[in-house]
Design a protein around this motif. Structure first.
Motif, PDB file in Angstrom:
ATOM      1  N   ASP A 195       0.791  -1.173   0.063  1.00 60.59           N
ATOM      2  CA  ASP A 195       0.068  -0.349   0.103  1.00 60.59           C
ATOM      3  C   ASP A 195       0.893   1.754  -0.596  1.00 60.59           C
ATOM      4  O   ASP A 195       1.524   1.187   1.012  1.00 60.59           O
ATOM      5  CB  ASP A 195      -0.689   0.385   0.825  1.00 60.59           C
ATOM      6  CG  ASP A 195      -1.836   1.274   1.169  1.00 60.59           C
ATOM      7  OD1 ASP A 195      -1.569   2.017   0.582  1.00 60.59           O
ATOM      8  OD2 ASP A 195      -2.898   0.847   2.573  1.00 60.59           O
TER       9      ASP A 195
ATOM     10  N   ALA B 134     -11.063   3.862  -1.226  1.00 63.98           N
ATOM     11  CA  ALA B 134      -9.999   3.993  -0.559  1.00 63.98           C
ATOM     12  C   ALA B 134      -9.503   5.105  -0.397  1.00 63.98           C
ATOM     13  O   ALA B 134      -9.476   5.901  -2.033  1.00 63.98           O
ATOM     14  CB  ALA B 134      -8.715   3.277  -0.728  1.00 63.98           C
ATOM     15  N   GLY B 135      -8.553   6.492   0.149  1.00 69.54           N
ATOM     16  CA  GLY B 135      -8.454   7.565   0.142  1.00 69.54           C
ATOM     17  C   GLY B 135      -6.818   7.878  -0.822  1.00 69.54           C
ATOM     18  O   GLY B 135      -6.205   6.634  -0.592  1.00 69.54           O
TER      19      GLY B 135
ATOM     20  N   GLU C 177       0.299   9.687   4.103  1.00 69.99           N
ATOM     21  CA  GLU C 177      -1.312   9.340   3.821  1.00 69.99           C
ATOM     22  C   GLU C 177      -2.449   9.001   4.696  1.00 69.99           C
ATOM     23  O   GLU C 177      -3.744   9.103   4.347  1.00 69.99           O
ATOM     24  CB  GLU C 177      -0.991   8.676   1.930  1.00 69.99           C
ATOM     25  CG  GLU C 177      -2.246   8.614   1.806  1.00 69.99           C
ATOM     26  CD  GLU C 177      -3.405   7.673   1.641  1.00 69.99           C
ATOM     27  OE1 GLU C 177      -4.192   7.714   1.441  1.00 69.99           O
ATOM     28  OE2 GLU C 177      -2.756   6.976   2.351  1.00 69.99           O
ATOM     29  N   GLU C 178      -1.129   8.109   5.506  1.00 71.44           N
ATOM     30  CA  GLU C 178      -2.627   7.108   5.981  1.00 71.44           C
ATOM     31  C   GLU C 178      -3.565   7.549   7.587  1.00 71.44           C
ATOM     32  O   GLU C 178      -4.860   7.587   7.806  1.00 71.44           O
ATOM     33  CB  GLU C 178      -1.814   5.597   7.202  1.00 71.44           C
ATOM     34  CG  GLU C 178      -1.402   4.554   5.676  1.00 71.44           C
ATOM     35  CD  GLU C 178      -1.925   4.114   4.600  1.00 71.44           C
ATOM     36  OE1 GLU C 178      -3.377   4.421   4.786  1.00 71.44           O
ATOM     37  OE2 GLU C 178      -1.957   3.739   3.966  1.00 71.44           O
TER      38      GLU C 178
ATOM     39  N   HIS D 169      -4.422  -3.458   3.699  1.00 67.69           N
ATOM     40  CA  HIS D 169      -4.173  -2.997   4.837  1.00 67.69           C
ATOM     41  C   HIS D 169      -4.140  -4.099   6.288  1.00 67.69           C
ATOM     42  O   HIS D 169      -4.769  -4.414   7.276  1.00 67.69           O
ATOM     43  CB  HIS D 169      -6.034  -1.892   5.319  1.00 67.69           C
ATOM     44  CG  HIS D 169      -5.078  -0.557   5.238  1.00 67.69           C
ATOM     45  ND1 HIS D 169      -5.853   0.377   5.000  1.00 67.69           N
ATOM     46  CD2 HIS D 169      -4.328  -0.102   4.417  1.00 67.69           C
ATOM     47  CE1 HIS D 169      -6.241   1.595   5.274  1.00 67.69           C
ATOM     48  NE2 HIS D 169      -4.982   1.292   4.874  1.00 67.69           N
TER      49      HIS D 169
ATOM     50  N   ARG E  16     -12.774  12.313   9.016  1.00 58.89           N
ATOM     51  CA  ARG E  16     -12.806  11.208  10.018  1.00 58.89           C
ATOM     52  C   ARG E  16     -12.998  12.369  11.036  1.00 58.89           C
ATOM     53  O   ARG E  16     -12.293  13.480  10.798  1.00 58.89           O
ATOM     54  CB  ARG E  16     -11.451  11.311   9.407  1.00 58.89           C
ATOM     55  CG  ARG E  16     -11.350  10.390   8.252  1.00 58.89           C
ATOM     56  CD  ARG E  16      -9.583   9.521   7.369  1.00 58.89           C
ATOM     57  NE  ARG E  16      -8.979   9.325   8.435  1.00 58.89           N
ATOM     58  CZ  ARG E  16      -8.065   8.629   8.485  1.00 58.89           C
ATOM     59  NH1 ARG E  16      -7.609   8.539   7.091  1.00 58.89           N
ATOM     60  NH2 ARG E  16      -7.160   8.054   9.488  1.00 58.89           N
TER      61      ARG E  16
ATOM     62  N   ARG F 122     -17.659   7.371   4.687  1.00 52.91           N
ATOM     63  CA  ARG F 122     -17.692   7.301   2.822  1.00 52.91           C
ATOM     64  C   ARG F 122     -18.509   7.903   2.052  1.00 52.91           C
ATOM     65  O   ARG F 122     -19.080   6.363   2.202  1.00 52.91           O
ATOM     66  CB  ARG F 122     -15.695   6.989   2.322  1.00 52.91           C
ATOM     67  CG  ARG F 122     -14.888   6.603   3.611  1.00 52.91           C
ATOM     68  CD  ARG F 122     -13.474   5.714   3.282  1.00 52.91           C
ATOM     69  NE  ARG F 122     -12.780   5.993   4.086  1.00 52.91           N
ATOM     70  CZ  ARG F 122     -11.601   5.943   3.710  1.00 52.91           C
ATOM     71  NH1 ARG F 122     -10.836   5.544   2.503  1.00 52.91           N
ATOM     72  NH2 ARG F 122     -10.288   5.941   4.982  1.00 52.91           N
TER      73      ARG F 122
END
Ligand code: GLV
Ligand code: MN
Ligand code: MN
Length: 383
Positions: free
Chosen positions: A84, A329-330, A112-113, A355, A192, A264
């Motif tokens: 990832d 996913a973003g 990024e996460e 993940h 989020r 989302r």
């Protein structure tokens, strides 16, 4: 560098972790130093001129004139797989190695996460002039040996005219269709939040059940609502992935609980409506139990449409079947899309697993992604 070698290098980077036995590498954590050293040497070998910007992104440029940025991220979730983000960075370097017909910039984003500070995209946001400036982030930057005063210099160079990201699909669609790669046409919107339920800690043995203000029991009721709303709203996904109960002892009623919330949907209005239902629901449940709740937004990222024609044509030219899809996913592409046309190619995820340590990718699928990448660069290069 072919698919096999790319997978080997992803495996080498997976050894750089905060937790022996697992792959966990959060923003500017100690193993990121060695990751930078390795990736930087591979970039240099590929002919890129490199530097680390002030938020910790490793950047490398090859060639002059208008450039295409090819990028993904180096950080991971806790107990992650090896691909990832990292796969996209390795594919970018492999494409640089092939001496593309246009100038490129490879970016290996530091974050990024959103694991370390609860805020995702710390790396790519600095490039679009929207850096994350909270105190914890700035302290982490200084501690890593970088200078927060130089964050403005991380901004995207005006020579960058487009953005391309390769990423594992992280879902089962391509495998089900028997396709090696997929063209991403849009990325879902993401909210989020962090919620803090406040009750009263007390003795677990002596406090009668009708006299408790248990913050975890309250949060648990709300988590049930989160699942119910997502299950009954078409296309919505909602997750409470992190719960911290304080003071955190088996014989103490939890007085404070801090929960994450991730919501989302491909349609922003559906996501926003659901988020409001969940925030109002938290208030309602807390009031009914004589607790309080406070929420704080960590990300409000609208859904993003990507450029798909150029990638679709490249997939066709490389001889693969075309499938267009929406990413649940973003990705950093949704941040760069604020400034330049952004495109993404997904690579099949065996078992749809991500993940998770079992995350994997097939060498022949990575070769397919490289072939598509070469076609995109050809289309970008001089006529
Ligand atoms: C990134 O992996 C995300 O979708 O949260
Ligand atoms: Mn991820
Ligand atoms: Mn990712």
């Amino acid at each position: 560098m072919n698919g096999r070698e790319i997978i080997r290098r992803c495996g080498l980077l997976a050894q750089q972790t905060e937790e022996p036995g697992h792959i966990t590498r959060t923003y500017l954590s100690p193993p990121m130093h060695e990751v930078h050293r390795l990736v930087r040497s591979w970039m240099t070998d590929a002919g890129l001129t490199t530097h680390v910007d002030a938020v910790g992104n490793l950047r490398g440029v090859l060639g002059d004139g208008p450039r295409l940025m090819i990028a993904s991220h180096l950080d991971t979730v806790p107990h992650a797989g090896a691909f990832d983000g990292i796969l996209g960075v390795m594919i970018a370097i492999a494409l640089a190695e092939q001496r593309p017909p246009c100038a490129i910039e490879v970016a290996a984003f530091a974050e990024e996460e959103g694991v370390r500070f609860g805020v995702p995209f710390i790396g790519s946001r600095a490039l679009v002039g929207d850096p994350v400036m909270d105190d914890g982030v700035l302290a982490a930057i200084s501690h890593f040996g970088l200078d927060p005063a130089r964050i403005p210099e991380a901004i995207l160079d005006p020579a960058v005219k487009g953005y391309l990201e390769f990423h594992i699909e992280q879902g089962p669609v391509l495998e089900t269709l028997g396709m090696p790669v997929g063209v991403v046409e849009a990325i879902v919107g993401i909210s989020r939040w962090e919620l803090r339920f406040e009750g009263k800690a007390n003795h677990a043995g002596t406090t009668p059940m009708n006299m408790r203000r248990d913050a975890l029991a309250c949060a648990a009721e709300w988590v049930g609502l989160v699942e119910h709303v997502a299950q009954t709203t078409e296309g919505l996904v909602a997750t409470v992935g992190k719960i911290e109960a304080r003071p955190g002892a088996g014989n103490v009623i939890p007085g404070v609980v801090i929960c994450s919330l991730d919501v989302r949907h491909a349609l922003d209005e559906v996501r926003e409506r659901a988020l409001n239902v969940l925030l109002d629901g938290a208030e309602h449940i807390a009031r009914g139990r004589e607790l309080s709740v406070a929420g704080e937004s960590r990300l409000e990222q609208p859904a993003v449409a990507l450029e798909f024609e150029v990638v679709e044509e490249a997939v066709q030219s490389a001889g693969f079947p075309v499938h267009r899809m929406v990413s649940g996913a973003g990705h950093d592409a949704m941040i760069l899309a604020r400034k330049v046309p952004a495109a993404m190619l997904f690579v099949r995820s065996p078992g749809g697993i991500s993940h998770h340590p079992d995350e994997s990718v097939l060498a022949e699928d990575v070769d397919a992604a490289l072939a598509v990448g070469a076609q995109v660069l050809r289309a970008w290069g001089p006529e």
